[in-house]
Design an enzyme around this catalytic site. Structure first.
Site, PDB file in Angstrom:
ATOM      1  N   HIS A   1      18.721  -3.608  13.039  1.00 43.06           N
ATOM      2  CA  HIS A   1      19.006  -2.182  12.828  1.00 43.06           C
ATOM      3  C   HIS A   1      20.022  -1.952  11.701  1.00 43.06           C
ATOM      4  O   HIS A   1      20.455  -0.830  11.482  1.00 43.06           O
ATOM      5  CB  HIS A   1      19.552  -1.600  14.139  1.00 43.06           C
ATOM      6  CG  HIS A   1      19.475  -0.101  14.253  1.00 43.06           C
ATOM      7  ND1 HIS A   1      18.279   0.582  14.424  1.00 43.06           N
ATOM      8  CD2 HIS A   1      20.445   0.867  14.235  1.00 43.06           C
ATOM      9  CE1 HIS A   1      18.519   1.879  14.514  1.00 43.06           C
ATOM     10  NE2 HIS A   1      19.831   2.086  14.394  1.00 43.06           N
TER      11      HIS A   1
ATOM     12  N   SER B   1      17.873   5.759  11.491  1.00 48.87           N
ATOM     13  CA  SER B   1      18.199   5.937  12.902  1.00 48.87           C
ATOM     14  C   SER B   1      18.338   7.416  13.242  1.00 48.87           C
ATOM     15  O   SER B   1      17.384   8.176  13.099  1.00 48.87           O
ATOM     16  CB  SER B   1      19.461   5.134  13.235  1.00 48.87           C
ATOM     17  OG  SER B   1      19.635   5.012  14.616  1.00 48.87           O
TER      18      SER B   1
ATOM     19  N   ASP C   1      15.087  -5.249  16.165  1.00 50.77           N
ATOM     20  CA  ASP C   1      16.037  -4.147  16.374  1.00 50.77           C
ATOM     21  C   ASP C   1      16.290  -4.013  17.878  1.00 50.77           C
ATOM     22  O   ASP C   1      15.364  -3.777  18.654  1.00 50.77           O
ATOM     23  CB  ASP C   1      15.415  -2.861  15.814  1.00 50.77           C
ATOM     24  CG  ASP C   1      16.374  -1.684  15.788  1.00 50.77           C
ATOM     25  OD1 ASP C   1      17.202  -1.581  16.716  1.00 50.77           O
ATOM     26  OD2 ASP C   1      16.256  -0.864  14.865  1.00 50.77           O
TER      27      ASP C   1
END
Length: 284
Positions: free
Chosen positions: A262, A152, A229
């Site tokens: 995620h 991320s 995600d």
């Protein structure tokens, strides 16, 4: 202030050891923690190559070490894992903890230019201070053989740091990276506050912009992205990076993974592929 690292915990795992250290960082102006996973002592090469992991928003140096399961494959490949924290801590800057996506836990791996956030220099910490600290204090590490990956915000950090320092890292990979921060809410918020209004400066920390200036990327870039995600469409936008790589003729393997989100469950599922990707580059 003690700049030399002091060990604060150690846990054996897969024949090696997770060790946590603290030290005073002159770059950031505060005490920082980082983790190293040392594999079992090698039978041949006396030194381990280093694989840096950069974590995402709200994380510390502990998340990856506790949740990824990467130590098993790092142990078998003979690679040391290094996981720094994600921002300065304890500086008590006004507003530093008001939001989960900015300030503490959200350093974005850049060097802030705005006076209020002058201690937010995670780029210099990761690229300059930490490798020097490792080479001076851990003779079992070969910091000249290094690769980098992350998740991320940390995926953003890994990609941008790699693209700006192709001489320092053998390979890069990322899980769910923020690849085009100048065009997503997380990036725009962080860059406005840390860097001010100069959009040209923003582009220096945007992987999709940087790739257009890179014509000497040799190693394939590996990215895994979960199709479920919740941040995929608004924040991550991997296909923008894919298009930029295609135009720049940069080798990219973007794997869209159906059903994955995620989380660290996603990371743990595919981390073995990433470690092997880096092992290939580090052991050439």
């Amino acid at each position: 202030m003690e700049t030399k690292p002091t060990e604060i915990s150690s846990s054996k795992m897969y024949g090696g050891n997770n060790k946590r250290y603290k030290h005073y960082s002159p770059t950031l102006g505060c005490t920082m923690n980082f983790h190293i996973y040392f594999p079992p002592p090698p039978s041949t090469s006396p030194k381990f190559p280093v694989l840096y992991w950069l974590s995402g928003l709200t994380c510390t140096d502990e998340n990856f070490i506790a949740k990824s399961g990467a130590q098993r494959i790092a142990s078998s490949e003979g690679i040391a894992l290094v996981a720094p924290d994600t921002s300065p801590r304890g500086l008590n800057v006004e507003g530093e903890a008001d939001n989960w996506d900015f300030g503490v836990g959200a350093g974005f791996y850049l060097n802030a230019t705005q006076e209020k956030w002058k201690n937010w220099r995670m780029y210099d910490y990761v690229v300059k201070e930490l490798p020097k600290l490792l080479s001076e204090n851990f003779p079992q590490l070969d910091t000249s053989r290094a690769s980098i990956f992350g998740h991320s915000m940390g995926g953003h950090g890994a990609l941008t740091i790699y693209l700006k320092n192709l001489d320092k890292y053998k390979s890069v990979s990322a899980f769910s990276p923020i690849v085009n921060p100048i065009n997503c809410p997380w990036g725009q918020k962080a860059f406005t506050n840390y860097l001010g209004g100069n959009k040209a400066e923003w582009e220096g920390y945007d992987a999709t912009c940087l790739i257009t200036k890179c014509n000497d990327v040799r190693a394939t870039i590996l990215i895994d992205q979960g199709e479920d995600d919740k941040f995929l469409q608004d924040q991550l936008m991997p296909h923008k990076f894919e298009e930029a790589c295609r135009k720049a003729n940069v080798p990219l393997l973007l794997r869209m993974q159906p059903g994955y989100d995620h989380s660290y469950y996603f990371i743990a599922t595919f981390v073995e592929d990433h470690i092997r990707h880096h092992a290939q580059a580090l052991n050439l």
